[in-house]
Design an enzyme around this catalytic site. Structure first.
Site: not given
Ligand SMILES: [Mn+2]
Length: 307
Positions: A101, A128, A130, A132, A145, A231, A233, A276
């Site tokens: 990412h 996402d 996260h 980030d 990332h 992303d 995830d 990712e």
């Molecule tokens: Mn990310």
């Protein structure tokens, strides 16, 4: 119902220089093997596969002054920025096949520049687990990332915040983050300080994905360029195991489909990152196939019986 689709260009960026696990460098091929290009062609989309970008190998070093592989991350993001910018300028919709990412930095820097040059309003949807939004001071790992959003907002090393020349590349009020469920303590403070619009899983559970998406897409008009940074995830690990940083409690299949369908209904998506995906950790390319399925929905394939 007939739709007209923008012309699409696939851009592979096979690197994991920004990640804490190796394997995302294989993402572009896994997405191609899962049939991404063919699925879009089957929907009537004009697809040009530009192949893969080239860049430095992953040196797999410890952090230096809070960053891992800064020079390599800069090189890859420059390549991504140039490639994404070139597709936007010829009127095509770039799909970045990551890669980790950190590449969202190059991609969105190009998109933000394009919006400034053409007088468009920018809206970024960041899907996402996260946020980030790390910096070298608060990052536990030094993996870049975890930093693209802060760098895009002008917080970070000059090499990254000024990738496109000007800083910041975008304002915090241009991004909406959805699916967030893992934020480092220092990162949380920064997010609050900069007023990011975060739709975390608690909020999604409380008001439902439909209302979350209505809020996240609110205020867009025919002059808005919507960039989707997906992303993998973001998805619950039970349906998407092929990522380096799984976090339980993510959106399920139906919620994810609704997100993609509501983006498609907005008619405003002008660029997309798929990042990712880590085929090393996947099971028989299942996560890549799911990503392709969701991208089909982004391009208007309905899961309903009729449309
Ligand atoms: Mn990310």
């Amino acid at each position: 119902m007939s739709r007209t689709y923008p012309l699409v260009s696939l851009i592979g960026a096979p690197t994991d220089v920004g990640a804490g696990h190796r394997g995302a460098r294989l993402g572009p091929e896994a997405l191609r093997i899962a049939g991404l290009g063919e699925a879009l062609v089957a929907r009537g989309v004009d697809v040009a596969d530009r192949g893969n970008l080239d860049g430095p190998r992953n040196p797999w070093q410890k952090p230096v002054a809070g960053y891992r592989h800064l020079a390599e991350v800069v090189a890859w993001n420059r390549a991504v920025m140039d490639a994404v910018g070139a597709e936007l300028r010829i009127g095509r919709l770039p799909i970045l096949l990551g890669g980790d990412h950190c590449l969202g930095l190059g991609s969105i820097t190009a998109v933000a520049r394009y919006c400034r040059d053409t007088g468009k309003q920018l809206r970024v949807l960041w899907l996402d687990a996260h946020a980030d939004f790390n910096t070298s001071q608060v990052t536990p790992s030094g993996n870049i990332h975890g930093m693209p959003v802060s760098c895009l907002c002008g917080i970070g090393p000059e090499e990254l915040t000024r990738l496109g020349g000007d800083a910041p590349a975008m304002r915090p009020d241009e991004i909406r983050q959805i699916g967030i469920r893992s934020v480092d303590p220092g990162e949380k403070q920064l997010i609050q300080q900069h007023g990011l619009d975060v739709y975390d899983m608690r909020y999604i559970d409380e008001i439902g994905m439909r209302r979350v998406m209505e809020e996240a897409l609110e205020g867009m008009d025919e002059n808005t360029h919507l960039h989707v940074s997906f992303d993998v995830d973001f998805l619950d690990p039970s349906i998407a195991p092929g990522v380096g940083t799984t976090v339980p409690g993510g959106p399920n299949y139906r919620e994810a489909q609704l997100v993609m369908e509501m983006i498609a209904d907005s008619g405003r998506m002008g660029s997309l990152d798929i990042v990712e995906l880590n085929p090393i950790l996947d099971k028989r390319n299942r996560t890549a196939k799911l990503a392709v399925d969701l991208v089909e929905s982004l391009f208007g394939k309905s899961t309903l019986m009729c449309d």
